[in-house]
Motif scaffolding. Sequence first.
Motif, PDB file in Angstrom:
ATOM      1  N   LYS A 141     -26.378 -27.664 -63.484  1.00  0.00           N
ATOM      2  CA  LYS A 141     -25.231 -28.048 -62.895  1.00  0.00           C
ATOM      3  C   LYS A 141     -24.658 -26.881 -61.995  1.00  0.00           C
ATOM      4  O   LYS A 141     -24.077 -27.291 -60.824  1.00  0.00           O
ATOM      5  CB  LYS A 141     -24.331 -28.416 -64.073  1.00  0.00           C
ATOM      6  CG  LYS A 141     -23.078 -29.246 -63.622  1.00  0.00           C
ATOM      7  CD  LYS A 141     -22.319 -29.885 -64.781  1.00  0.00           C
ATOM      8  CE  LYS A 141     -20.925 -30.371 -64.667  1.00  0.00           C
ATOM      9  NZ  LYS A 141     -19.860 -29.283 -64.577  1.00  0.00           N
ATOM     10  N   GLU A 181     -24.046 -27.308 -58.026  1.00  0.00           N
ATOM     11  CA  GLU A 181     -22.581 -27.127 -57.363  1.00  0.00           C
ATOM     12  C   GLU A 181     -22.527 -26.036 -56.340  1.00  0.00           C
ATOM     13  O   GLU A 181     -21.852 -26.315 -55.328  1.00  0.00           O
ATOM     14  CB  GLU A 181     -21.520 -26.813 -58.541  1.00  0.00           C
ATOM     15  CG  GLU A 181     -21.182 -28.024 -59.216  1.00  0.00           C
ATOM     16  CD  GLU A 181     -20.345 -27.874 -60.621  1.00  0.00           C
ATOM     17  OE1 GLU A 181     -20.124 -28.996 -61.397  1.00  0.00           O
ATOM     18  OE2 GLU A 181     -19.822 -26.777 -60.719  1.00  0.00           O
ATOM     19  N   GLU A 201     -24.123 -27.289 -53.106  1.00  0.00           N
ATOM     20  CA  GLU A 201     -23.190 -28.234 -52.582  1.00  0.00           C
ATOM     21  C   GLU A 201     -22.312 -27.624 -51.276  1.00  0.00           C
ATOM     22  O   GLU A 201     -21.779 -26.539 -51.601  1.00  0.00           O
ATOM     23  CB  GLU A 201     -22.236 -29.121 -53.247  1.00  0.00           C
ATOM     24  CG  GLU A 201     -23.227 -30.393 -53.885  1.00  0.00           C
ATOM     25  CD  GLU A 201     -22.482 -31.049 -54.860  1.00  0.00           C
ATOM     26  OE1 GLU A 201     -21.354 -30.804 -55.055  1.00  0.00           O
ATOM     27  OE2 GLU A 201     -23.354 -31.495 -55.697  1.00  0.00           O
TER      28      GLU A 201
END
Lengths: 169, 290
Positions: A162, A166, A169
């Motif tokens: 995760k 993140e 991005e």
Amino acid sequence: MTEKTAESNRLKTITLKVNHKEYTVDVEPRMLLSDVLRDILRLTGTHVGCEHGVCGACTITMDGRPVRSCLVFGVQADQADIVTVEGLESEDGELHPLQKGFWEKHGLQCGFCTPGMLMTACHLLEHNPDPSREEIREAISGNLCRCTGYQGIVDAVEYAAKEMRERAE
Amino acid sequence: MKPAAFDYYKPETLDEALSLLDEFGYDAKILAGGQSLIPMMNMRLARPPVLIDINGVPGMTGIEVGDSEIVIGGLTRHYMVEHSAEIRSSCPMLAEGIKLIGHSQIRSRGTIGGSIVHADPTAELPVMLTALGGKVTVVSSGEERELTPEELFLTYMTTTIEPNEIVKSVHFPVIAERTGHAIEEFTLRSGDFAIIIAAASVTLDEEGLIESAALCIGGVDGVPVKLDDVTDELIGHAPSDELFEESCAPITDMVEPEKDIHASVEYRKDLCVALSRRVLKKAADEAKLA
């Protein structure tokens, strides 16, 4: 026979890249890569458990693939590009998201299997940024944790995945 | 556990590797992936005086898919076959079966040729080679010959390959029309050696009846066992659960597994029947879709 012994003990000079640093070392052909890393290069993060390819503690990446370093002779690593657990943190000392994940989610108990788990998981996340818990379990199935801390390890890999998504991005 | 000392040679051509084999004969072992050999050496169950590392030999790695045959270089590593989209479509069993070999760390290094010559009868590749009727090409200085699985496998960890020969390539047939493949194994833990492994191929005719079939079981003998008596019975019938149940029941009398700490003879026989039924059904279902 004496001639053969002399040949057997003859050291071979190899050059290998470990964690982006080049090393040239002399090794006896029977020396395992895990021992070259630990005993010659003093990179003792790579752990040696069973020494016959069962436990996965000695997992490193060799030319981008996860490999058991106890099942490769050091001489075979000539010209190879190797990453060990010491190569995971960034140059400024920041922990890799996986290392952070193992910290945050209690992905370790005794910690002996951790380097191999980290290197295996690292390869997984490079190729599959969003693995299911099943896929994580499948990926780490070649790494034994004798504390049976798998629950925390799977949580840690999920956490890191995760985090890395993140960041990307 | 550390290996005993050995002389290490790293030939740069196939000819050079073969002439080293000529020179050292039984004293030499070929080092390819090393994922079976090195554990044996670490435990000192194997202490070959000479290792010939063929990892630097060019031209022995790669997958070529032709119209009817897939040629895989002996030095091709398992992960390359595992991730080949061409293999997935041209020989689904091979793609499925490769994933069952050890763990990703093992598949990174282990080679197709190495698994075949290691000739472990519970290993995936010997069983798949036998089920599919593949072939192996071996070379020595000045000679090349092709071996069927029946000609190749002698018994546990033993083949008819001579000490001066190397596996150059392994050949599998491209999946035929209206054909399905399936492979399944029973292991105590993921990635372990199989206790029993079964592989099947089923071809249907245009009416949907079974035209031909093959079934092979590993873990019951020194070599993979092909059960033609079972598959001959299937020909001309429509695939159904009852058909496979009926035809697989006699397998208990056809196989003679040994018992060990992991499983009794009866349990192994039950596994043979259950896995055979399952792979035949799965292969027939695949064939219907194909």
